[in-house]
Design a protein around this motif. Structure first.
Motif, mmCIF file in Angstrom:
data_model
loop_
_atom_site.group_PDB
_atom_site.id
_atom_site.type_symbol
_atom_site.label_atom_id
_atom_site.label_comp_id
_atom_site.label_asym_id
_atom_site.label_seq_id
_atom_site.Cartn_x
_atom_site.Cartn_y
_atom_site.Cartn_z
ATOM 1 N N GLY A 134 0.712 -1.071 -0.014
ATOM 2 C CA GLY A 134 0.059 -0.066 -0.106
ATOM 3 C C GLY A 134 1.023 1.234 -0.002
ATOM 4 O O GLY A 134 2.082 1.170 -0.004
ATOM 5 N N PRO A 135 0.308 2.369 -0.098
ATOM 6 C CA PRO A 135 1.243 3.421 0.006
ATOM 7 C C PRO A 135 2.109 3.767 1.114
ATOM 8 O O PRO A 135 3.162 4.224 0.913
ATOM 9 C CB PRO A 135 0.109 4.742 0.441
ATOM 10 C CG PRO A 135 -1.351 4.148 -0.494
ATOM 11 C CD PRO A 135 -1.158 2.661 -0.084
ATOM 12 N N ALA A 136 1.564 3.200 2.294
ATOM 13 C CA ALA A 136 2.761 3.216 3.519
ATOM 14 C C ALA A 136 3.729 2.053 3.409
ATOM 15 O O ALA A 136 4.525 2.178 4.192
ATOM 16 C CB ALA A 136 2.036 3.168 4.691
ATOM 17 N N ALA A 137 3.522 1.138 2.719
ATOM 18 C CA ALA A 137 4.325 -0.036 2.397
ATOM 19 C C ALA A 137 4.486 -0.199 0.962
ATOM 20 O O ALA A 137 3.879 -1.077 0.514
ATOM 21 C CB ALA A 137 4.112 -1.198 3.295
ATOM 22 N N PRO A 138 5.209 0.521 0.133
ATOM 23 C CA PRO A 138 5.093 0.491 -1.227
ATOM 24 C C PRO A 138 5.874 -0.834 -1.721
ATOM 25 O O PRO A 138 5.625 -1.132 -3.077
ATOM 26 C CB PRO A 138 5.814 1.774 -1.890
ATOM 27 C CG PRO A 138 6.406 2.061 -0.518
ATOM 28 C CD PRO A 138 5.694 1.684 0.499
ATOM 29 N N SER A 139 6.923 -1.413 -1.178
ATOM 30 C CA SER A 139 7.261 -2.613 -1.672
ATOM 31 C C SER A 139 7.401 -3.576 -0.491
ATOM 32 O O SER A 139 7.437 -3.354 0.768
ATOM 33 C CB SER A 139 8.712 -2.427 -2.149
ATOM 34 O OG SER A 139 9.217 -3.389 -2.959
ATOM 35 N N ASN A 140 8.102 -5.003 -0.973
ATOM 36 C CA ASN A 140 8.153 -5.908 0.149
ATOM 37 C C ASN A 140 8.981 -6.851 -0.458
ATOM 38 O O ASN A 140 9.388 -6.880 -1.716
ATOM 39 C CB ASN A 140 6.833 -6.629 0.835
ATOM 40 C CG ASN A 140 6.110 -7.174 -0.078
ATOM 41 O OD1 ASN A 140 6.657 -7.944 -1.073
ATOM 42 N ND2 ASN A 140 4.905 -7.169 -0.115
ATOM 43 N N ALA A 141 9.548 -8.157 0.202
ATOM 44 C CA ALA A 141 10.693 -8.870 -0.436
ATOM 45 C C ALA A 141 10.080 -9.896 -1.349
ATOM 46 O O ALA A 141 10.514 -10.391 -2.222
ATOM 47 C CB ALA A 141 11.172 -9.765 0.794
ATOM 48 N N VAL A 142 8.703 -10.028 -1.200
ATOM 49 C CA VAL A 142 7.977 -11.120 -2.022
ATOM 50 C C VAL A 142 7.680 -10.290 -3.499
ATOM 51 O O VAL A 142 8.010 -11.027 -4.510
ATOM 52 C CB VAL A 142 6.640 -11.433 -1.524
ATOM 53 C CG1 VAL A 142 5.738 -12.160 -2.508
ATOM 54 C CG2 VAL A 142 6.857 -12.382 -0.390
ATOM 55 N N LEU A 143 7.456 -9.218 -3.498
ATOM 56 C CA LEU A 143 7.263 -8.307 -4.813
ATOM 57 C C LEU A 143 8.304 -8.312 -5.363
ATOM 58 O O LEU A 143 8.783 -8.357 -6.577
ATOM 59 C CB LEU A 143 6.647 -6.942 -4.411
ATOM 60 C CG LEU A 143 6.286 -5.920 -5.664
ATOM 61 C CD1 LEU A 143 5.512 -6.634 -6.685
ATOM 62 C CD2 LEU A 143 6.059 -4.644 -5.247
#
Length: 208
Positions: A134-143
């Motif tokens: 989301g806007p507050a978490a725009p990326s992560n390790a899975v993406l």
């Protein structure tokens, strides 16, 4: 185009669907795909460890905001760690006498120990993170590692909204295939290895 952020993923959805009028719905499609991913994926890149402080006299610990599933809990004291044993809520032994906890469970959205801590201390929780782009978490390790899982998952959720049965079947198959490949790659890379603590055990009878 690169797909490494929430906004790039939303843009890719519009490109693949050749629709410019679904921007307001793209976040819903991603969230629905993540709900399924959270139920089915347990990759090494989703694992984390959090240090949790507890005050004297307490027997409950707050879970991290992104908690999805526990891997293990350790009592931390003086650089040493002692692993606690998990018990289902109905089988957790109970004591009102303060001391060093040996058992724990998950109940009501928090960690519960079998006894209150005799002194303030710290615990280390190994857990699986919940996916929530989301806007507050725009990326992560899975993406970052598996953008195709996110893309085809969101497309598979968009197709029923568009009432396109053929597209639904195609993207669902590609989503399931991408998840299977991600699981296989994770298993091949990490084998039986998972987040573990190899530090020496604390002395018996140590306080929390």
């Amino acid at each position: 185009m690169a797909i490494s952020t929430y906004d790039e993923l939303k843009a890719a959805l519009g490109d693949w669907l050749e629709r410019g009028d679904l921007a307001a719905r793209a976040g819903d499609f991603i969230a629905l795909a993540e709900a399924r991913m959270n139920r089915q994926l347990r990759l090494a890149v989703m694992e984390a460890e959090a240090e949790i402080a507890v005050a004297a006299g307490l027997r409950s610990l707050a879970l991290p905001a992104d908690f999805r599933e526990a891997r293990g809990l350790w009592r931390v004291e003086g650089g040493l760690r002692s692993q606690l044993r998990y018990r289902p809520p109905g089988l957790l032994p109970r004591s009102d006498q303060g001391g060093a906890a040996e058992y724990w469970t998950l109940q009501g959205g928090e960690i519960v120990l079998e006894r209150p801590c005799a002194a303030a201390g710290k615990f280390a929780l190994a857990y699986v993170r919940r996916l929530a782009l989301g806007p507050a978490a725009p990326s992560n390790a899975v993406l970052a590692a598996h953008p195709d899982v996110y893309l085809f998952g969101a497309l598979a959720e968009a197709a029923p909204y568009l009432r396109d049965g053929e597209m639904t079947g195609q993207f669902t198959a590609r989503f399931e295939g991408a998840m299977a490949e991600a699981k296989a790659a994770d298993a091949a890379r990490h084998g039986l290895a998972r987040l573990r603590t190899e530090a020496p055990l604390a002395a018996e009878g140590a306080p929390c």
